[in-house]
Structure formats: C-alpha cells, structure tokens
Design a protein around this motif. Structure first.
Motif, PDB file in Angstrom:
ATOM      1  N   SER A   1       0.916  -1.454   0.228  1.00 44.47           N
ATOM      2  CA  SER A   1       0.122   0.169   0.194  1.00 44.47           C
ATOM      3  C   SER A   1       0.747   1.182   0.017  1.00 44.47           C
ATOM      4  N   LYS A   2       2.299   0.519   0.940  1.00 44.37           N
ATOM      5  CA  LYS A   2       3.105   2.831   0.575  1.00 44.37           C
ATOM      6  C   LYS A   2       3.497   3.052  -0.560  1.00 44.37           C
ATOM      7  N   HIS A   3       4.640   1.311  -1.124  1.00 42.28           N
ATOM      8  CA  HIS A   3       4.911   1.820  -2.324  1.00 42.28           C
ATOM      9  C   HIS A   3       4.415   1.396  -3.919  1.00 42.28           C
ATOM     10  N   SER A   4       2.918   1.124  -3.560  1.00 49.44           N
ATOM     11  CA  SER A   4       2.122   0.110  -4.628  1.00 49.44           C
ATOM     12  C   SER A   4       3.010  -0.829  -5.698  1.00 49.44           C
ATOM     13  N   VAL A   5       4.151  -1.908  -5.099  1.00 45.10           N
ATOM     14  CA  VAL A   5       4.751  -2.903  -5.766  1.00 45.10           C
ATOM     15  C   VAL A   5       4.141  -3.980  -5.380  1.00 45.10           C
ATOM     16  N   PRO A   6       4.258  -5.441  -6.322  1.00 49.31           N
ATOM     17  CA  PRO A   6       3.686  -6.433  -5.745  1.00 49.31           C
ATOM     18  C   PRO A   6       5.066  -7.012  -5.172  1.00 49.31           C
ATOM     19  N   TRP A   7       4.655  -6.508  -3.021  1.00 51.97           N
ATOM     20  CA  TRP A   7       5.758  -7.467  -3.327  1.00 51.97           C
ATOM     21  C   TRP A   7       6.032  -8.720  -2.808  1.00 51.97           C
ATOM     22  N   ALA A   8       5.067  -9.595  -3.102  1.00 47.43           N
ATOM     23  CA  ALA A   8       5.066 -11.164  -2.894  1.00 47.43           C
ATOM     24  C   ALA A   8       5.631 -11.490  -3.598  1.00 47.43           C
ATOM     25  N   SER A   9       5.201 -10.947  -5.008  1.00 44.75           N
ATOM     26  CA  SER A   9       6.083 -11.898  -6.470  1.00 44.75           C
ATOM     27  C   SER A   9       7.438 -11.133  -6.239  1.00 44.75           C
ATOM     28  N   VAL A  10       8.390 -10.114  -5.817  1.00 47.09           N
ATOM     29  CA  VAL A  10       9.496 -10.109  -5.888  1.00 47.09           C
ATOM     30  C   VAL A  10      10.054 -10.149  -4.978  1.00 47.09           C
ATOM     31  N   VAL A  11       9.772 -10.911  -3.907  1.00 51.78           N
ATOM     32  CA  VAL A  11       9.664 -11.742  -1.995  1.00 51.78           C
ATOM     33  C   VAL A  11      10.003 -13.450  -3.331  1.00 51.78           C
ATOM     34  N   PHE A  12       8.712 -13.463  -3.522  1.00 52.52           N
ATOM     35  CA  PHE A  12       9.050 -14.168  -4.338  1.00 52.52           C
ATOM     36  C   PHE A  12       9.938 -15.573  -5.206  1.00 52.52           C
ATOM     37  N   THR A  13      10.521 -14.421  -6.402  1.00 58.09           N
ATOM     38  CA  THR A  13      11.323 -14.416  -7.519  1.00 58.09           C
ATOM     39  C   THR A  13      12.357 -14.739  -6.455  1.00 58.09           C
ATOM     40  N   THR A  14      12.220 -13.180  -5.526  1.00 59.08           N
ATOM     41  CA  THR A  14      13.599 -13.299  -5.574  1.00 59.08           C
ATOM     42  C   THR A  14      14.852 -15.279  -4.166  1.00 59.08           C
ATOM     43  N   VAL A  15      13.833 -15.144  -3.527  1.00 59.53           N
ATOM     44  CA  VAL A  15      13.820 -16.630  -2.514  1.00 59.53           C
ATOM     45  C   VAL A  15      14.272 -17.588  -3.934  1.00 59.53           C
ATOM     46  N   LEU A  16      13.394 -18.016  -4.662  1.00 57.38           N
ATOM     47  CA  LEU A  16      13.557 -18.939  -6.287  1.00 57.38           C
ATOM     48  C   LEU A  16      14.767 -18.623  -6.748  1.00 57.38           C
ATOM     49  N   ALA A  17      15.034 -17.357  -6.955  1.00 59.35           N
ATOM     50  CA  ALA A  17      16.530 -17.459  -7.682  1.00 59.35           C
ATOM     51  C   ALA A  17      17.850 -16.992  -6.665  1.00 59.35           C
ATOM     52  N   ALA A  18      17.818 -16.680  -5.073  1.00 60.53           N
ATOM     53  CA  ALA A  18      18.580 -17.184  -4.250  1.00 60.53           C
ATOM     54  C   ALA A  18      18.771 -18.792  -4.074  1.00 60.53           C
ATOM     55  N   ALA A  19      17.641 -19.446  -3.958  1.00 54.51           N
ATOM     56  CA  ALA A  19      17.949 -20.921  -3.844  1.00 54.51           C
ATOM     57  C   ALA A  19      18.706 -21.896  -5.230  1.00 54.51           C
ATOM     58  N   LEU A  20      18.981 -20.818  -6.663  1.00 58.20           N
ATOM     59  CA  LEU A  20      18.804 -21.792  -7.951  1.00 58.20           C
ATOM     60  C   LEU A  20      20.584 -21.223  -7.443  1.00 58.20           C
ATOM     61  N   ILE A  21      20.877 -20.300  -7.033  1.00 57.04           N
ATOM     62  CA  ILE A  21      22.451 -20.249  -6.717  1.00 57.04           C
ATOM     63  C   ILE A  21      23.614 -20.303  -5.614  1.00 57.04           C
ATOM     64  N   LEU A  22      21.773 -20.280  -4.516  1.00 58.23           N
ATOM     65  CA  LEU A  22      22.658 -21.613  -3.524  1.00 58.23           C
ATOM     66  C   LEU A  22      23.222 -23.338  -3.850  1.00 58.23           C
ATOM     67  N   VAL A  23      21.688 -23.586  -4.426  1.00 56.96           N
ATOM     68  CA  VAL A  23      22.039 -25.207  -4.532  1.00 56.96           C
ATOM     69  C   VAL A  23      22.757 -24.952  -6.035  1.00 56.96           C
ATOM     70  N   VAL A  24      22.527 -25.171  -6.898  1.00 57.61           N
ATOM     71  CA  VAL A  24      23.874 -24.866  -8.225  1.00 57.61           C
ATOM     72  C   VAL A  24      25.109 -24.362  -7.847  1.00 57.61           C
ATOM     73  N   GLY A  25      25.425 -23.412  -6.877  1.00 58.48           N
ATOM     74  CA  GLY A  25      26.475 -22.837  -6.679  1.00 58.48           C
ATOM     75  C   GLY A  25      27.777 -24.310  -6.012  1.00 58.48           C
ATOM     76  N   GLN A  26      26.801 -24.065  -5.198  1.00 52.42           N
ATOM     77  CA  GLN A  26      27.846 -25.620  -4.403  1.00 52.42           C
ATOM     78  C   GLN A  26      27.590 -27.224  -4.979  1.00 52.42           C
ATOM     79  N   ILE A  27      26.610 -27.341  -5.846  1.00 48.96           N
ATOM     80  CA  ILE A  27      26.542 -28.384  -6.571  1.00 48.96           C
ATOM     81  C   ILE A  27      27.750 -28.145  -7.918  1.00 48.96           C
ATOM     82  N   MET A  28      27.757 -27.494  -8.930  1.00 45.49           N
ATOM     83  CA  MET A  28      28.383 -26.840 -10.180  1.00 45.49           C
ATOM     84  C   MET A  28      30.132 -26.224  -9.871  1.00 45.49           C
ATOM     85  N   ALA A  29      29.440 -25.647  -8.012  1.00 43.80           N
ATOM     86  CA  ALA A  29      31.690 -24.525  -8.183  1.00 43.80           C
ATOM     87  C   ALA A  29      31.529 -23.803  -9.560  1.00 43.80           C
ATOM     88  N   LYS A  30      32.776 -23.885 -10.275  1.00 42.21           N
ATOM     89  CA  LYS A  30      32.303 -23.302 -10.965  1.00 42.21           C
ATOM     90  C   LYS A  30      31.618 -23.215 -12.362  1.00 42.21           C
TER      91      LYS A  30
END
Length: 509
Positions: free
Chosen positions: A351-380
């Motif tokens: 209501s303050k900034h008129s942004v879809p905060w739930a979608s912003v947070v959800f996509t960030t969580v997905l991207a962070a999970a991608l980086i963590l999982v793939v980063g630890q498995i695939m390394a370089k």
C-alpha cells in the motif's frame, strides 16, 4: 500502431480490441524512439552478462575456435528474429511470445508454460549475472582464492539488494538504458582495443583461433552443437525489444531494419572479442577463469592500470541486467496471479509503494535458491549451468514462436496493413534449429534438471490454484482471452512498465 488495423472492434486504453482479434489504432504510449534510440536499445539489450561471463567457458569447451559456436548461435538468433519481426509488426502488442502463442493455439496451459518459461529464464539469467558480479567483486578487491561458498553468498547478497531496490519500485528511464548501454559497450571496446594493441606488439597468437578441442570423447559436431546452445545465451534479449513497438516511430519501417542491424553489430562484437581473447590468453587459463575478459585486459596490457577498474566496470554493466530481469520476473508472476492462474497471495501489493511485494520476494527466494543449490553443486561451472538453462528455456519459447508464425499465416485479418513478412521458409528453419538445440546432444543434464524444477514449481502452483478455485471457490481459471495476456507485465497501478523499464518479460543476457 498501424492505422490500418481493424477499427470496428471496441478498444481498451492499451490499444487492444476487447474481442481479442487485432490491435486498434489508439495507444497511450508516446512514440519517442527513432532509429537511433531503438538501435541503442537493441544493442544494449543483447550485450550483457553472456559475453562477460561465458567467453572463457565457450573457449574451454570447444578450444580456440570459440568464434564458431558464436557464429552459429548468431544464425539461429537471426532466423528467429525474422519470425519475431513478422509477429511484432502483424500483432503489435506488449506481451511478446505469450500473445503470439495464445493467438496461434488458444490453449491456456501452453500459454501459461510459455509465459512461465520466460519468467524462469529471467531468474536463471539474473542468477548468472549475480555470479558474475560476485566473481568480479573478488577480482576487483584482490581477494585470493576465496571459498566458493563465500562467492555464492555474495551472489545471494546481491540478489537481496536487488529485492530491496525492486520493493521500492525504482524505475529506470530510457535515457538511463542508453547510459548503461554505453558502459557495456565501453567495457567491450576496452577489450577490443587492448586486444588489437597487443596484436600489434606481437603478443597475440592467432593460430590458436583455428584449434578445435573437445572434452572427453565428444565429436567436434556434438561439442560444437552443445557450445552453440550455450553461446545462444549471449544473443537472447533481441526479443525484448518487440515490446517497444508501441513507442517506436514508424515501427513497420524502422523495426525490421534496426533489429537486424543491431543483431549484426552485436554478432561482430562477440566474434571479435572471442578471437582476441583466445589469441591473447591461453585457452586453459581462459576456460578456468570466472572473469575471462579481465584476463584479456591484464594479459594484453599488463603495464596499464585499467585492469584495476575493469571488474567494477563489468559489475556496473551486468548489474542492470539482473535488476531488470528480476523486476520483470516479479511483474510476470504478479500478472499471472492477478489473472487467477497462480495463487492469489502472489498478487499482494504494498500500500505504501504500490509494488507487488509478494512476487518480488518470491522470485528473489527462487533466484537465491538457484544460486545456492547450483553454486554448491556445480562450483566454477555455475555460470555455464545457469546460462545454459536460460538458453534452454528460451530456445523452447522460440520454437513455439516459430511454429506460431506458421500457424498464424492462415490469419488474413491483418492483410494489407504493411506488416513485415519473413521469407516463407524462415519459420520452418527457425523451428528446426531451435528444436535441435533443445535436444540432449546439445544440453547438459543439469540444465534439464534446473529447467524442470523451475517449470515444475510453476505447474505445482498452478495446479494448487486450479484445485482451490475449482473445488472451493467454484471459479474458472484465467487466460481465457488474448486481452488477458496483454496485461501480463502491468504494474499494480495499471501502468505499463514497458515504457519505463526498457525490457520485456525477462532478461538481458
């Protein structure tokens, strides 16, 4: 938009007929982009993370002839660009692949999958950019051999920073896009100039550029096919520009010509960079590096301190890619949730900034999970895995678009409007080449796995939402008409972000 479009159908403020048949004459978006600005936008949209992150990986996979898969990837991109040009001038709407898919097939599930694939490609592209930012931070501050976990955590921290920015709804103007394009071009110009200077000093071995070396027991053909698929990541982005059609002056005249010129410019830059990189830096060193262009700068001009600032120049050029990717991924998620094809909580708006905060947070969580999982498995190999997944997802989308062109040639409602028509054989070649590059001979298993998990998350969310609406709310699902597709990227206040963010539903590379 075309003045020859169907005028009998009522229209909404976005300039789309309410019966979903054809765009109409009116548009609220200002015609601000002439040929020059459009060319800068297209070039800036294609240039990005791919060349900064994957030049070394491509050389490591195929040897010194890294230019070969880049040329092949350029051919595939150019063929598909012809199909996009036919669609964007025939149906000048702001939803790109989703709009063309829905017009051609009218299957809600297929439209959903294409849309979510574009969204997922934005996440993998942003994650690739985040890894590139982290690697260049390490190089810029001179940290020697930091643990891979530390690099991964820096990439996740960068994604959190992007989330904070997007939660405040920071909007970038077209002129900022021009400035950032110039920064990207300057970074590549430095590499090219240093490479040419090193060549004049006898510090380049161009014989290496004709060496084909494959890993394991792969034949040259299979290795070249696989690396071409990866190199395709460097060219994704040209399709983003179709969403600027309503803001382009005389689009039917300017768009085809400028898009093809932009593709040729970026293709030439990529080939030149790949040739100079291999000629100056040993292939083994280039293939192992997470900052390949920095290796070129340091090797080509060791006495010039430009190498000290180049990592930060790269960060600045790549960071904007990730910011726009994440912003548009969140808007796509919001759009699908607001239409009822994904759970409603993802459409929550601040209501303050008129942004879809739930979608912003959800996509960030997905991207962070991608980086963590793939980063630890695939390394370089993380950048290659995420970049390859981006290419895989978009190759699938492009295959559907090429088939849609073939199907929609039966639609004669736009005849006489002067839209661009690609040669008859082009969409067939486009469909064949993109489908070929999707095959297991061109993709690593990890890329299928990442793509499957991301698309599976979308399908799971959609299935849960379908069951809830069907059995609890007794309501139908969304995507019932083309008009619904036209609002996929809309801001919560109804404003079309395409006029401000200079991008489509995802990703520069």
């Amino acid at each position: 938009m075309s003045t020859n479009s169907r005028e009998s159908a009522p229209s909404d403020p976005r300039g789309t007929s309410t019966d979903g048949t054809a765009p109409v004459e009116s548009s609220d978006l200002a015609k601000v982009m002439g040929p020059g600005l459009l060319l800068l936008f297209i070039v800036g949209d294609i240039l990005g993370t791919g060349v900064y992150a994957l030049t070394g990986t491509i050389a490591g996979e195929i040897g010194g002839a890294a230019w070969a898969p880049i040329l092949l990837a350029f051919f595939v991109a150019a063929v598909t660009a012809f199909s996009y040009l036919e669609m964007v001038t025939k149906y000048p709407g702001a939803s790109g692949a989703a709009l063309y898919t829905h017009k051609a097939f009218g299957i809600g599930l297929l439209t959903f999958m294409v849309t979510f694939a574009v969204l997922a490609s934005g996440l993998t592209s942003a994650s690739t950019a985040a890894r590139t930012v982290a690697s260049n931070l390490v190089a810029g501050f001179g940290w020697e051999d930091p643990p891979m976990t530390a690099v991964t955590l820096m990439a996740v921290g960068f994604m959190v920073l992007l989330m904070i920015i997007n939660l405040r709804s920071v909007k970038e103007s077209l002129m900022l896009n021009v400035v950032l394009t110039c920064i990207e071009l300057s970074g590549l110009a430095i590499v090219i100039l240093i490479g040419l200077w090193a060549a004049t000093q006898g510090n380049a071995d161009f014989s290496r550029t004709m060496i084909f070396e494959t890993q394991g027991d792969k034949s040259i053909f299979l290795a070249l096919t696989a690396v071409t698929s990866l190199a395709f990541f460097s060219f994704v982005g040209f399709e983003d520009s179709v969403n600027m059609v309503e803001e382009t002056k005389d689009p039917q005249k300017n768009f085809p010509r400028i898009m093809l010129i932009g593709l040729c410019i970026t293709g030439a830059v990529y080939v030149l960079v790949s040739i100079l990189a291999v000629a100056i830096v040993p292939i083994g060193v280039l293939g192992e590096s997470t900052t390949p262009l920095l290796e070129v700068v340091n090797a080509g001009a060791p006495g010039i301190p430009v190498g000290a600032i180049y990592p930060f120049l790269t960060i600045f050029a790549v960071a904007n890619t990730a910011l726009i990717n994440m912003l548009m991924a969140s808007r796509l998620l919001y759009g699908m949730a607001s239409q009822g094809v994904l759970p409603g909580f993802l459409a929550k708006v601040s209501s303050k900034h008129s942004v879809p905060w739930a979608s912003v947070v959800f996509t960030t969580v997905l991207a962070a999970a991608l980086i963590l999982v793939v980063g630890q498995i695939m390394a370089k190999e993380t950048a290659a895995a995420l970049g390859g997944t981006t290419a895989l997802l978009l190759l699938g989308v492009f295959a559907v678009v090429n088939v849609a062109v073939i199907v929609l040639r039966k639609d004669k409602s736009r005849e006489g409007t002067g839209y661009f028509r690609a040669p008859a054989f082009i969409p067939f070649i486009g469909a064949a080449t993109t489908l070929f590059l999707i095959g297991p001979w061109a993709q690593d298993v990890i890329e299928y796995q990442i793509a499957a998990v991301l698309l599976g998350i979308g399908l799971l969310l959609s299935a849960v939402n379908w069951a809830y609406k069907r059995f609890v709310k007794h309501e139908p699902m969304g995507f019932e008409d083309t008009q619904a597709i036209a609002t996929l990227g809309e801001e919560p206040d109804g404003h079309d972000p395409l006029g401000d963010y200079s991008t489509h539903e995802h990703h520069k590379k």
